[in-house]
Design a protein around this motif. Structure first.
Motif, PDB file in Angstrom:
ATOM      1  N   MET A  56       0.828  -1.204   0.000  1.00 45.48           N
ATOM      2  CA  MET A  56       0.000   0.000   0.000  1.00 45.48           C
ATOM      3  C   MET A  56       0.863   1.254   0.000  1.00 45.48           C
ATOM      4  O   MET A  56       2.007   1.238   0.447  1.00 45.48           O
ATOM      5  CB  MET A  56      -0.855   0.066   1.276  1.00 45.48           C
ATOM      6  N   GLN A  58       0.852   3.978   2.205  1.00 44.79           N
ATOM      7  CA  GLN A  58       0.272   4.202   3.531  1.00 44.79           C
ATOM      8  C   GLN A  58       0.355   5.669   3.921  1.00 44.79           C
ATOM      9  O   GLN A  58       1.404   6.296   3.800  1.00 44.79           O
ATOM     10  CB  GLN A  58       1.009   3.320   4.546  1.00 44.79           C
ATOM     11  N   ASP A  77      -4.656   2.437   4.252  1.00 44.18           N
ATOM     12  CA  ASP A  77      -3.949   1.906   5.417  1.00 44.18           C
ATOM     13  C   ASP A  77      -4.468   0.548   5.832  1.00 44.18           C
ATOM     14  O   ASP A  77      -4.084   0.033   6.875  1.00 44.18           O
ATOM     15  CB  ASP A  77      -4.003   2.907   6.568  1.00 44.18           C
ATOM     16  N   ALA A  78      -5.309  -0.046   4.991  1.00 47.34           N
ATOM     17  CA  ALA A  78      -5.730  -1.428   5.186  1.00 47.34           C
ATOM     18  C   ALA A  78      -6.184  -1.994   3.853  1.00 47.34           C
ATOM     19  O   ALA A  78      -6.784  -1.284   3.041  1.00 47.34           O
ATOM     20  CB  ALA A  78      -6.846  -1.532   6.213  1.00 47.34           C
ATOM     21  N   VAL A  88       2.064  -5.091   4.797  1.00 46.90           N
ATOM     22  CA  VAL A  88       2.010  -3.790   5.464  1.00 46.90           C
ATOM     23  C   VAL A  88       3.409  -3.488   5.983  1.00 46.90           C
ATOM     24  O   VAL A  88       4.093  -4.370   6.489  1.00 46.90           O
ATOM     25  CB  VAL A  88       0.966  -3.789   6.613  1.00 46.90           C
ATOM     26  N   PRO A  95       2.062  -3.564  12.543  1.00 45.97           N
ATOM     27  CA  PRO A  95       1.688  -4.255  11.319  1.00 45.97           C
ATOM     28  C   PRO A  95       0.704  -5.371  11.686  1.00 45.97           C
ATOM     29  O   PRO A  95       1.097  -6.438  12.169  1.00 45.97           O
ATOM     30  CB  PRO A  95       3.023  -4.825  10.826  1.00 45.97           C
ATOM     31  N   ALA A 111      -4.438  -6.840   5.778  1.00 45.01           N
ATOM     32  CA  ALA A 111      -3.197  -6.254   6.284  1.00 45.01           C
ATOM     33  C   ALA A 111      -3.497  -4.812   6.652  1.00 45.01           C
ATOM     34  O   ALA A 111      -4.081  -4.071   5.844  1.00 45.01           O
ATOM     35  CB  ALA A 111      -2.085  -6.318   5.233  1.00 45.01           C
ATOM     36  N   VAL A 112      -3.104  -4.409   7.866  1.00 46.98           N
ATOM     37  CA  VAL A 112      -3.512  -3.105   8.398  1.00 46.98           C
ATOM     38  C   VAL A 112      -2.306  -2.366   8.970  1.00 46.98           C
ATOM     39  O   VAL A 112      -1.539  -2.918   9.763  1.00 46.98           O
ATOM     40  CB  VAL A 112      -4.580  -3.260   9.499  1.00 46.98           C
ATOM     41  N   HIS A 113      -2.170  -1.102   8.577  1.00 47.15           N
ATOM     42  CA  HIS A 113      -1.152  -0.198   9.116  1.00 47.15           C
ATOM     43  C   HIS A 113      -1.793   0.563  10.273  1.00 47.15           C
ATOM     44  O   HIS A 113      -2.574   1.491  10.073  1.00 47.15           O
ATOM     45  CB  HIS A 113      -0.705   0.756   7.999  1.00 47.15           C
TER      46      HIS A 113
END
Length: 230
Positions: A56, A58, A77-78, A88, A95, A111-113
């Motif tokens: 991403m 981000q 961010d996801a 991420v 992460p 996947a999430v920041h």
């Protein structure tokens, strides 16, 4: 290459890289060709097809994107996918990777920041909601290495502002000054959303095996990745 790696359910794996994988980010002044080579090496180590791992752009926002075959790298961010491999990048933020499946048994991944703005603005609950909209059930989460509440010093007014939104983040450093505990905040949000947290990584500032922006503002980014496989 991998600080931690596991097959977390049949056909689905989660991993977090370390400094030996090198910097994986294109936005920190590194040579882009070197970064792409390292990303390719990461894909090879995970057994992935070259170019298949989605990254991403981000921005510490609250956007969640659904990834399909051929989808370009999003500004988000996801990311959520049905089995497509996701990544991420962080250097103190969390992460977070999430794993579930739909009614047909297809993996639903995210996947999430999750940095300070993301935790405050609910990026994790938003990702969970997007996964459930894709049919996900039985969502579980792995929180990779990030700065801990004993090390993440912030001004008192900033602590109060974030803690007003996510009370579990309120903390003090080991030397007695105001701090934020992002992993505690993430865990509280996920548990409130009915998500089981399976793993939480070590502190980035305390580990020489990981990049940390707080340790040095000129640094790389390591990655959390999640992917499905046969």
């Amino acid at each position: 290459m991998f600080l931690w790696r596991a097959e977390v359910s049949p056909g689905v794996s989660v991993a977090f890289t370390d400094i030996h994988a090198g910097n994986l980010a294109l936005h920190v002044g590194d040579d882009a060709a070197h970064v792409r080579r390292r990303r390719g090496e990461l894909e090879g180590a995970a057994g992935l097809t070259p170019g298949s791992l989605r990254f991403m752009d981000q921005v510490h926002g609250s956007t969640v994107e659904m990834m399909e075959p051929g989808t370009a790298a999003p500004t988000a961010d996801a990311m959520v996918s049905r089995g497509l491999p996701l990544a991420v990048m962080v250097a103190d933020c969390i992460p977070a990777v999430l794993v579930a499946q739909d009614a047909d048994g297809t993996p639903v991944l995210a996947a999430v920041h999750a940095g300070r703005p993301g935790i405050a603005n609910g990026i994790l609950p938003a990702a969970v909601e997007r996964m459930r909209a894709a049919g996900a059930t039985g969502i579980r989460a792995w929180l990779g290495p990030s700065i801990c509440g004993k090390c993440y010093e912030v001004p008192a007014d900033l602590r109060d502002q974030v803690a007003a939104q996510v009370p579990a983040t309120r903390a003090e450093t080991s030397w007695g000054t105001p701090a934020l505990d992002l992993p505690a905040g993430a865990r509280s949000q996920l548990e409130a959303a009915g998500v089981v947290v399976e793993y939480a990584g070590q502190c980035t500032l305390e580990s020489e095996q990981l990049f940390s922006y707080r340790r040095s503002s000129t640094t790389g980014r390591f990655a959390g990745i999640v992917w499905s496989h046969d």
